[in-house]
Design a protein around this motif. Structure first.
Motif, PDB file in Angstrom:
ATOM      1  N   ASN A   1      -6.899  59.166 -55.858  1.00 48.20           N
ATOM      2  CA  ASN A   1      -7.056  60.580 -56.166  1.00 48.20           C
ATOM      3  C   ASN A   1      -7.226  60.843 -57.667  1.00 48.20           C
ATOM      4  OD1 ASN A   1      -7.235  63.305 -55.653  1.00 48.20           O
ATOM      5  ND2 ASN A   1      -5.017  63.630 -55.632  1.00 48.20           N
ATOM      6  N   ILE A   2      -8.093  60.059 -58.292  1.00 49.22           N
ATOM      7  CA  ILE A   2      -8.338  60.233 -59.729  1.00 49.22           C
ATOM      8  C   ILE A   2      -9.770  60.697 -59.903  1.00 49.22           C
ATOM      9  CG2 ILE A   2      -8.593  58.978 -61.920  1.00 49.22           C
ATOM     10  CD1 ILE A   2      -6.125  57.333 -60.879  1.00 49.22           C
ATOM     11  N   SER A   3      -9.923  61.837 -60.580  1.00 43.92           N
ATOM     12  CA  SER A   3     -11.278  62.370 -60.652  1.00 43.92           C
ATOM     13  C   SER A   3     -11.988  61.883 -61.913  1.00 43.92           C
ATOM     14  CB  SER A   3     -11.257  63.891 -60.479  1.00 43.92           C
ATOM     15  OG  SER A   3     -11.407  64.512 -61.709  1.00 43.92           O
ATOM     16  N   ILE A   4     -13.264  61.597 -61.740  1.00 43.78           N
ATOM     17  CA  ILE A   4     -14.092  61.056 -62.820  1.00 43.78           C
ATOM     18  C   ILE A   4     -14.801  62.222 -63.497  1.00 43.78           C
ATOM     19  CG2 ILE A   4     -16.109  59.606 -63.306  1.00 43.78           C
ATOM     20  CD1 ILE A   4     -15.407  58.071 -60.673  1.00 43.78           C
ATOM     21  N   ASP A   5     -14.842  62.208 -64.835  1.00 44.35           N
ATOM     22  CA  ASP A   5     -15.518  63.310 -65.526  1.00 44.35           C
ATOM     23  C   ASP A   5     -16.936  62.959 -65.947  1.00 44.35           C
ATOM     24  OD1 ASP A   5     -13.412  65.115 -65.289  1.00 44.35           O
ATOM     25  OD2 ASP A   5     -12.357  64.144 -66.933  1.00 44.35           O
ATOM     26  N   VAL A   6     -17.075  61.883 -66.708  1.00 46.39           N
ATOM     27  CA  VAL A   6     -18.397  61.512 -67.203  1.00 46.39           C
ATOM     28  C   VAL A   6     -18.631  60.054 -66.834  1.00 46.39           C
ATOM     29  CG1 VAL A   6     -19.821  61.233 -69.272  1.00 46.39           C
ATOM     30  CG2 VAL A   6     -18.246  63.137 -69.112  1.00 46.39           C
ATOM     31  N   ILE A   7     -19.868  59.722 -66.554  1.00 49.96           N
ATOM     32  CA  ILE A   7     -20.149  58.366 -66.101  1.00 49.96           C
ATOM     33  C   ILE A   7     -21.477  57.870 -66.665  1.00 49.96           C
ATOM     34  CG2 ILE A   7     -20.992  59.387 -63.929  1.00 49.96           C
ATOM     35  CD1 ILE A   7     -20.064  56.785 -62.594  1.00 49.96           C
ATOM     36  N   ALA A   8     -21.535  56.580 -66.994  1.00 47.81           N
ATOM     37  CA  ALA A   8     -22.790  55.961 -67.418  1.00 47.81           C
ATOM     38  C   ALA A   8     -22.826  54.560 -66.814  1.00 47.81           C
ATOM     39  CB  ALA A   8     -22.858  55.882 -68.942  1.00 47.81           C
ATOM     40  N   THR A   9     -23.955  54.161 -66.279  1.00 48.83           N
ATOM     41  CA  THR A   9     -24.000  52.828 -65.673  1.00 48.83           C
ATOM     42  C   THR A   9     -25.193  52.035 -66.180  1.00 48.83           C
ATOM     43  OG1 THR A   9     -25.478  53.283 -63.841  1.00 48.83           O
ATOM     44  CG2 THR A   9     -23.181  53.783 -63.492  1.00 48.83           C
ATOM     45  N   SER A  10     -25.065  50.721 -66.111  1.00 47.16           N
ATOM     46  CA  SER A  10     -26.214  49.846 -66.320  1.00 47.16           C
ATOM     47  C   SER A  10     -26.202  48.891 -65.129  1.00 47.16           C
ATOM     48  CB  SER A  10     -26.071  49.074 -67.626  1.00 47.16           C
ATOM     49  OG  SER A  10     -25.147  48.027 -67.441  1.00 47.16           O
ATOM     50  N   GLU A  11     -27.050  47.918 -65.142  1.00 47.02           N
ATOM     51  CA  GLU A  11     -27.145  47.021 -63.996  1.00 47.02           C
ATOM     52  C   GLU A  11     -25.818  46.279 -63.729  1.00 47.02           C
ATOM     53  OE1 GLU A  11     -29.720  47.028 -61.948  1.00 47.02           O
ATOM     54  OE2 GLU A  11     -28.832  45.472 -60.709  1.00 47.02           O
ATOM     55  N   VAL A  12     -25.126  45.894 -64.793  1.00 44.60           N
ATOM     56  CA  VAL A  12     -23.908  45.104 -64.557  1.00 44.60           C
ATOM     57  C   VAL A  12     -22.620  45.779 -65.013  1.00 44.60           C
ATOM     58  CG1 VAL A  12     -25.030  42.854 -64.586  1.00 44.60           C
ATOM     59  CG2 VAL A  12     -24.265  43.882 -66.734  1.00 44.60           C
ATOM     60  N   SER A  13     -22.722  47.009 -65.452  1.00 46.89           N
ATOM     61  CA  SER A  13     -21.481  47.640 -65.879  1.00 46.89           C
ATOM     62  C   SER A  13     -21.498  49.127 -65.604  1.00 46.89           C
ATOM     63  CB  SER A  13     -21.247  47.406 -67.376  1.00 46.89           C
ATOM     64  OG  SER A  13     -22.041  48.291 -68.105  1.00 46.89           O
ATOM     65  N   VAL A  14     -20.311  49.678 -65.473  1.00 46.20           N
ATOM     66  CA  VAL A  14     -20.189  51.114 -65.335  1.00 46.20           C
ATOM     67  C   VAL A  14     -19.037  51.584 -66.224  1.00 46.20           C
ATOM     68  CG1 VAL A  14     -19.051  50.680 -63.113  1.00 46.20           C
ATOM     69  CG2 VAL A  14     -19.647  52.994 -63.714  1.00 46.20           C
ATOM     70  N   SER A  15     -19.310  52.651 -66.972  1.00 46.63           N
ATOM     71  CA  SER A  15     -18.278  53.224 -67.838  1.00 46.63           C
ATOM     72  C   SER A  15     -18.002  54.617 -67.335  1.00 46.63           C
ATOM     73  CB  SER A  15     -18.773  53.342 -69.275  1.00 46.63           C
ATOM     74  OG  SER A  15     -19.220  52.105 -69.732  1.00 46.63           O
ATOM     75  N   LEU A  16     -16.724  54.936 -67.193  1.00 45.74           N
ATOM     76  CA  LEU A  16     -16.421  56.292 -66.778  1.00 45.74           C
ATOM     77  C   LEU A  16     -15.199  56.816 -67.493  1.00 45.74           C
ATOM     78  CD1 LEU A  16     -14.647  54.892 -64.292  1.00 45.74           C
ATOM     79  CD2 LEU A  16     -16.746  55.393 -63.088  1.00 45.74           C
ATOM     80  N   THR A  17     -15.098  58.126 -67.521  1.00 44.29           N
ATOM     81  CA  THR A  17     -13.946  58.716 -68.201  1.00 44.29           C
ATOM     82  C   THR A  17     -13.102  59.493 -67.211  1.00 44.29           C
ATOM     83  OG1 THR A  17     -14.961  60.845 -68.705  1.00 44.29           O
ATOM     84  CG2 THR A  17     -15.363  59.056 -70.263  1.00 44.29           C
ATOM     85  N   VAL A  18     -11.803  59.469 -67.475  1.00 47.29           N
ATOM     86  CA  VAL A  18     -10.857  60.224 -66.653  1.00 47.29           C
ATOM     87  C   VAL A  18      -9.890  60.946 -67.582  1.00 47.29           C
ATOM     88  CG1 VAL A  18     -10.991  58.602 -64.717  1.00 47.29           C
ATOM     89  CG2 VAL A  18      -9.238  58.277 -66.464  1.00 47.29           C
ATOM     90  N   ASP A  19      -9.196  61.914 -67.047  1.00 46.46           N
ATOM     91  CA  ASP A  19      -8.187  62.651 -67.806  1.00 46.46           C
ATOM     92  C   ASP A  19      -7.115  61.670 -68.307  1.00 46.46           C
ATOM     93  OD1 ASP A  19      -6.084  64.203 -68.647  1.00 46.46           O
ATOM     94  OD2 ASP A  19      -6.177  65.595 -66.954  1.00 46.46           O
ATOM     95  N   GLY A  20      -6.813  61.752 -69.609  1.00 41.98           N
ATOM     96  CA  GLY A  20      -5.842  60.846 -70.209  1.00 41.98           C
ATOM     97  C   GLY A  20      -4.451  60.933 -69.602  1.00 41.98           C
ATOM     98  N   LYS A  21      -4.174  62.008 -68.870  1.00 42.13           N
ATOM     99  CA  LYS A  21      -2.828  62.159 -68.296  1.00 42.13           C
ATOM    100  C   LYS A  21      -2.691  61.453 -66.933  1.00 42.13           C
ATOM    101  CE  LYS A  21      -2.565  66.783 -68.679  1.00 42.13           C
ATOM    102  NZ  LYS A  21      -3.755  67.145 -69.473  1.00 42.13           N
ATOM    103  N   ALA A  22      -3.822  61.015 -66.372  1.00 39.76           N
ATOM    104  CA  ALA A  22      -3.766  60.416 -65.031  1.00 39.76           C
ATOM    105  C   ALA A  22      -3.024  59.066 -65.063  1.00 39.76           C
ATOM    106  CB  ALA A  22      -5.180  60.232 -64.508  1.00 39.76           C
TER     107      ALA A  22
END
Ligand code: ASP
Ligand code: MG
Length: 441
Positions: A335-356
């Motif tokens: 139950n952790i919501s993702i805010d921003v996301i960027a992906t490439s073929e072999v990696s994915v970067s995402l951001t979540v609320d720092g309090k989670a």
């Protein structure tokens, strides 16, 4: 008919209430329905009182003093407020005996703020000879699910509200309805809340259901600003934004509106105007479906601090179907919501609320990939015409490189109204300043 919503700071004390009463009277001819928040910081004080009660101390002095003194200063006596204060004390005593506070009780407890403020305003307007009547939102049909502290309104609200306010709209009754924002009741009659800042949603819901001419949300600033004027003194008011832009603004840190508040008015295309109670004559910001003139390149810049970046890398991702699905499922599971996301073929970067709390999630992710967690990040969001992103990004990055700011991730929202970049939290303000100065030069 119009809806006028006033937040906590607009009704923080007797002087502010007098001022708001004047504004309401000035709009009397428009048949306003008024939606109010709790006075000043009452919601926070109620939550503090609850925490103290859990530890065994019952203290409502701050809340009691504010309301009783305001009554005196306004020259009104409101027995219902005294009754509510009594009920509040009883509730806190109960909590102090149980040493326990459920979400359901917390919602019941914070509801007292709005219930008192509407009674205060209505009594004061009546004392001035303006017919008004206080309503708890459930008395005009606000029904929600039972998801305490973040309840969703049920569809039937669309039909319920006109049943109660139809007479006022058509002129059968002249009493200005003064309605509690933020709160509702579930099907079992238990009090719920719509989430912090939820009064905006109450107001837009009423405005949409009543097909109001306009929904006004009154603030202490000239509407929506190009950025936070406390950080950038060149910030200036924005004349017009779209519902979509307003929603993104709310999601990405602007305190102007509750993120879900655009949902009802968007359905009916009811315009929302953010107005300044200190500057009644100013036009404010109009929120509409589409820009009337040419679409501006950039509308506003916001930021959210204390964000956590999760970097997930796996060679397995190369060509593998279902890898992202697997990753997203772990977020769902925890139950952790993702805010921003960027992906490439072999990696994915995402951001979540720092309090989670990420402990379980990270353990699960590590089973299938290399995971790197970096805390203390900030998202700076440019609300803009993202179809012209090359120009915007070129200018923004030019400004950032001059300031020596390193961008760690960039994502262009699919909604085409935002570009988000990730920087260190301690560089967030500087980033906003740099981007603002090049894009609003
Ligand atoms: N009083 C509530 C809060 O402070 C709701 C609102 O102001 O919109 O969150
Ligand atoms: Mg408030």
């Amino acid at each position: 008919m119009i809806v006028m919503k006033f937040g906590g700071s607009s009704v923080a004390n007797a002087d502010r209430i007098k001022h708001v009463a004047e504004i309401i009277q000035a709009y009397k001819g428009e048949r306003p329905v008024v939606v109010l928040s709790a006075m000043g910081d009452t919601t926070d004080h109620l939550l503090e009182a609850a925490d103290m009660a859990v530890k065994g101390t019952v203290d409502i002095e701050k809340i009691e003093k504010l309301h009783i003194e305001t009554e005196k200063q306004l020259g009104v006596s409101v027995p219902e407020i005294k009754e509510l204060l009594g009920e509040l004390k009883t509730l806190l005593t109960g909590i102090s005996m149980l040493h326990e506070l459920t979400k359901r009780t917390r919602d019941y407890l914070v509801s007292f703020g709005e219930r008192m403020s509407v009674r205060m305003m209505s009594a004061y307007l009546c004392s001035l000879g303006t017919e008004a009547k206080a309503f708890d939102s459930w008395d005009i049909g606000f029904v929600s699910d039972s998801n305490y502290m973040a309840a969703e309104l049920l569809d039937e609200v669309w039909e319920n509200i006109p049943k109660h306010l139809g007479g006022y709209k058509s002129g059968t009754s002249n009493e200005i309805p003064i309605v509690t924002g933020f709160i509702a009741k579930d099907k079992n009659g238990i009090i719920t809340t719509l989430g912090r800042g939820g009064s905006d949603l109450s107001a837009t819901m009423i405005g949409a259901a009543m097909r109001a001419k306009e929904i006004q949300t009154w603030k202490d600033v000239d509407g929506i600003m190009t950025t936070d004027p406390r950080i950038v003194k060149e910030a200036r008011p924005v004349d017009e934004v779209t519902y979509e832009e307003a929603q993104e603004l709310a999601m990405f840190g602007s305190q102007v509106l509750h993120p879900r508040s655009m949902i009802p008015c968007r359905k009916t295309r009811t315009p929302v105007r953010v107005k300044n109670s200190y500057n009644i004559k100013s036009h404010g910001t109009l929120i509409v479906e589409e820009h009337t003139g040419t679409r501006p390149l950039v509308t506003a810049i916001t930021k959210v601090k204390n964000v956590t970046l999760i970097d997930i890398q796996s060679s397995r991702m190369l060509g593998a179907a279902g890898f992202l699905a697997h990753i997203f499922n772990q977020f769902l599971k925890w139950n952790i919501s993702i805010d921003v996301i960027a992906t490439s073929e072999v990696s994915v970067s995402l951001t979540v609320d720092g309090k989670a709390d990420l402990t379980g999630l990270i353990e699960d992710l590590k089973r299938v990939a290399d995971v790197n967690v970096k805390t203390g990040k900030a998202i700076v969001t440019i609300i803009c015409d993202a179809s012209r992103s090359s120009v915007i990004i070129a200018k923004a990055f030019d400004g950032l490189s001059k300031e020596g700011i390193n961008v760690q991730m960039i994502s262009q929202g699919a909604s085409k109204v935002n570009i988000s970049i990730l920087v260190d939290t301690n560089q967030a303000d500087k980033t906003v300043e740099a981007i603002h100065s090049v894009l609003f030069a």
